[in-house]
Scaffold this motif. Structure first.
Motif, short mmCIF file in Angstrom:
data_model
loop_
_atom_site.label_atom_id
_atom_site.label_comp_id
_atom_site.label_asym_id
_atom_site.label_seq_id
_atom_site.Cartn_x
_atom_site.Cartn_y
_atom_site.Cartn_z
N UNK A 1 5.52 17.97 -13.13
CA UNK A 1 6.26 18.88 -12.28
C UNK A 1 6.75 18.25 -10.99
N UNK A 2 7.05 16.95 -11.02
CA UNK A 2 7.59 16.27 -9.85
C UNK A 2 6.55 15.80 -8.87
N UNK A 3 5.29 15.72 -9.30
CA UNK A 3 4.19 15.37 -8.40
C UNK A 3 3.51 14.08 -8.85
N UNK A 4 3.15 13.22 -7.90
CA UNK A 4 2.36 12.02 -8.19
C UNK A 4 0.89 12.44 -8.32
N UNK A 5 0.22 11.93 -9.33
CA UNK A 5 -1.18 12.28 -9.56
C UNK A 5 -2.08 11.52 -8.59
N UNK A 6 -2.31 12.12 -7.43
CA UNK A 6 -3.08 11.44 -6.38
C UNK A 6 -4.57 11.40 -6.70
N UNK A 7 -5.03 12.15 -7.71
CA UNK A 7 -6.46 12.16 -8.04
C UNK A 7 -6.82 11.13 -9.10
N UNK A 8 -5.84 10.41 -9.62
CA UNK A 8 -6.12 9.36 -10.61
C UNK A 8 -6.91 8.25 -9.91
N UNK A 9 -8.15 8.00 -10.32
CA UNK A 9 -8.96 6.99 -9.62
C UNK A 9 -8.39 5.59 -9.68
N UNK B 1 9.58 7.94 -13.01
CA UNK B 1 10.27 9.15 -13.43
C UNK B 1 9.51 9.85 -14.55
N UNK B 2 8.96 9.09 -15.49
CA UNK B 2 8.19 9.69 -16.57
C UNK B 2 6.90 10.31 -16.04
N UNK B 3 6.25 9.63 -15.11
CA UNK B 3 4.98 10.13 -14.55
C UNK B 3 5.19 11.47 -13.85
N UNK C 1 0.88 -1.16 0.00
CA UNK C 1 0.00 0.00 0.00
C UNK C 1 0.92 1.22 0.00
N UNK C 2 1.04 1.86 -1.16
CA UNK C 2 2.00 2.95 -1.31
C UNK C 2 1.52 4.20 -0.59
N UNK C 3 2.38 4.75 0.26
CA UNK C 3 2.04 5.93 1.05
C UNK C 3 2.68 7.19 0.43
N UNK C 4 1.89 8.23 0.29
CA UNK C 4 2.38 9.47 -0.31
C UNK C 4 1.86 10.67 0.48
N UNK C 5 2.50 11.82 0.24
CA UNK C 5 2.07 13.06 0.87
C UNK C 5 0.71 13.49 0.32
N UNK C 6 -0.01 14.29 1.09
CA UNK C 6 -1.36 14.72 0.70
C UNK C 6 -1.34 15.54 -0.59
N UNK C 7 -0.21 16.17 -0.89
CA UNK C 7 -0.08 16.98 -2.10
C UNK C 7 0.39 16.17 -3.31
N UNK C 8 0.89 14.96 -3.06
CA UNK C 8 1.49 14.18 -4.13
C UNK C 8 2.96 14.49 -4.35
N UNK C 9 3.49 15.52 -3.65
CA UNK C 9 4.91 15.85 -3.76
C UNK C 9 5.75 14.80 -3.02
#
Length: 288
Positions: free
Chosen positions: A244-252, A237-239, A128-136
């Protein structure tokens, strides 16, 4: 009669000292008493950082079994892990990387007792991958804790990176476990009792690690067994490169939502079972 507590087996690289401390505390809280740890540091890691980690480990009451430096070939982790397993001896072995915090639906002795009662020699987990609330990809403050810094949990590894999210989290001493602790050939975990493996990889500094991994595996400086690890790094890295260096946390597809280490995610047994039983290795289409 319950087995003795499992020995924790881990090969640890150049993580932050606070992460190592949080990791040791977490597994002690789960009931782990024996830690068999080996450190391995690639050439770019300053000697000072390696010394700090080993000193911190001792201050935590864990004496490292060994330390080595050099290329991080894909087989390096497996060979060091298996040496630790041999040293651990008979019984159950808990396998966890330093960024993996396992979460169980019941106390560890009950989980192991249930496996033994059903005749199983392995117990499975799902990342279960954990990320910051901003995706940064941020750093974190020890006083705030990992849950505060990385409150979202989702399925980045297999749905975006196309990596294997399955883990063997516990195995009997004589069960062979594959590279990356993803499988145990000839043994199938109980898909209805899958542990959550909170994966705190996506922190500050990981992009440099991934770029180094791609470069060294591509050049042959580090030996790989398949291009899978390098391909997963390239996809991340491509994503983030496109965003801009952010994970797309809104991708369903990635199903990010708020989770924590204090209680199992809502609906976890059914969610984990579905993923664990349906996951298949990615087959390149020629458009990758």
């Amino acid at each position: 009669m319950l087995s003795t507590p499992p020995a924790l087996i881990s090969v640890i690289g150049p993580v932050e000292v606070p992460l190592l401390a949080a990791w040791v505390r977490h597994y002690r809280w789960l009931g782990i008493e024996r830690f068999l740890i080996a450190f391995h540091f690639p050439e770019h890691v300053p000697d000072r950082h390696g010394h700090e980690l080993q000193a911190a480990c001792r201050e935590l009451g864990v004496i490292p079994t060994g330390s080595s430096t050099g290329p991080w070939h894909e087989h390096t982790n497996t060979e060091l892990r298996d040496t630790l397993r041999q040293a651990a001896g008979p019984g159950w072995h808990l396998l966890a990387d330093a960024d993996e915090f396992q979460q169980y639906p019941a106390p560890l002795p009950e989980v192991i007792a249930q496996a033994e009662k059903s005749g199983r020699r392995v117990i499975g987990g799902l990342m279960l991958d954990r990320v910051a609330a901003s995706g940064h990809l941020t750093g974190w403050r020890p006083e705030g804790g990992l849950d505060l810094a990385y409150p979202l949990g989702g399925h980045l590894t297999h749905r975006l990176l196309r990596g294997d999210p399955r883990k063997i989290v516990l195995a009997r001493h004589d069960v062979t476990v594959s590279s990356g602790n993803h499988r145990a050939p000839g043994h199938r975990p109980d898909a209805d009792r899958i542990c959550a493996v909170h994966h705190f990889k996506w922190r500050s500094g990981v992009l440099d690690d991934l770029r180094r991994r791609v470069q060294h595996f591509s050049s042959g400086t580090w030996k790989e067994q398949s291009p899978a690890v390098r391909d997963e790094a390239s996809r991340l890295l491509a994503h983030v490169g496109q965003r801009g260096g952010v994970i797309n946390i809104s991708d369903p597809r990635l199903a990010f939502r708020r989770v924590n280490l204090d209680r199992m995610p809502f609906g976890w047994p059914a969610e984990a079972r579905s993923i664990f039983t349906s996951w298949r290795p990615h087959v390149p289409t020629g458009q990758d």
